[in-house]
Motif scaffolding. Structure first.
Motif, short mmCIF file in Angstrom:
data_model
loop_
_atom_site.label_atom_id
_atom_site.label_comp_id
_atom_site.label_asym_id
_atom_site.label_seq_id
_atom_site.Cartn_x
_atom_site.Cartn_y
_atom_site.Cartn_z
N ILE A 115 1.01 -0.99 0.10
CA ILE A 115 -0.23 0.06 -0.58
C ILE A 115 1.19 1.38 -0.09
O ILE A 115 2.18 1.56 0.46
N TYR A 116 0.43 2.43 -0.98
CA TYR A 116 1.58 3.38 -1.15
C TYR A 116 0.12 4.13 -0.45
O TYR A 116 -0.50 5.65 -1.04
N TYR A 117 1.45 5.53 0.30
CA TYR A 117 -0.11 6.28 1.07
C TYR A 117 0.49 7.37 0.75
O TYR A 117 2.24 7.71 0.78
N GLY A 118 0.28 9.04 -0.23
CA GLY A 118 1.00 10.32 -0.28
C GLY A 118 0.73 10.13 -1.55
O GLY A 118 0.89 9.74 -2.19
N ARG A 135 5.45 3.69 2.35
CA ARG A 135 4.63 2.38 1.43
C ARG A 135 4.45 1.35 3.09
O ARG A 135 5.50 1.07 4.17
N MET A 136 3.79 0.64 2.91
CA MET A 136 2.93 -0.41 3.85
C MET A 136 3.39 -1.66 2.82
O MET A 136 2.37 -1.47 1.92
N GLN A 137 3.56 -2.49 3.25
CA GLN A 137 3.72 -3.92 3.55
C GLN A 137 3.03 -4.94 4.58
O GLN A 137 3.84 -5.15 5.96
N VAL A 141 2.21 -5.38 10.10
CA VAL A 141 2.52 -4.62 8.33
C VAL A 141 3.66 -3.86 8.26
O VAL A 141 3.70 -3.00 10.01
N THR A 142 4.71 -3.65 8.21
CA THR A 142 5.62 -3.29 8.06
C THR A 142 5.30 -1.63 7.41
O THR A 142 5.04 -1.30 6.04
N VAL A 143 5.90 -0.52 7.99
CA VAL A 143 5.52 0.62 7.90
C VAL A 143 6.67 1.26 7.04
O VAL A 143 7.81 1.38 8.01
N GLN A 144 7.00 2.29 6.02
CA GLN A 144 8.21 2.68 5.99
C GLN A 144 7.90 4.11 5.26
O GLN A 144 6.81 4.75 4.30
#
Length: 100
Positions: free
Chosen positions: A25-28, A37-39, A55-58
């Motif tokens: 998931i891409y946010y922004g 970027r969330m995986q 969920v990994t948040v980057q």
């Protein structure tokens, strides 16, 4: 007019585009200096539905000249999509405001 149509192609969360492709998931907005970027790393079944568990948040810089390793600013793993979205919005807001 074309910009308004382009912006409406994506779902939004708190006024920012939210795009999902599989378990990413891409946010922004990719035109801004930073994006999230969330995986989804694992899922679990609740009441017959599969929901995100880990969920990994980057926080990543969108500069195309940076290597992927240098583009990564912050990273964290959260339990559940709600907590991931919560921290993603905070990180992105701070990064775009220059308060990192």
């Amino acid at each position: 007019m074309a910009d308004a149509k382009k912006a409406s192609e994506f779902s939004t969360y708190k006024g920012r585009p939210l795009v999902r492709c599989g378990d990413e998931i891409y946010y922004g907005n990719m035109e801004e200096p930073y994006v999230i970027r969330m995986q989804i790393k694992s899922k679990k079944e609740v009441n017959g539905e599969m929901i995100a568990d880990k969920v990994t948040v980057q926080l990543m810089a969108t500069d195309p000249y940076l290597s992927p390793r240098r583009a990564l600013i912050k990273s964290s793993e959260k339990k559940g999509l709600f907590l991931a979205m919560d921290i993603a919005d905070i990180w992105l807001g701070r990064a775009l405001a220059g308060k990192m």
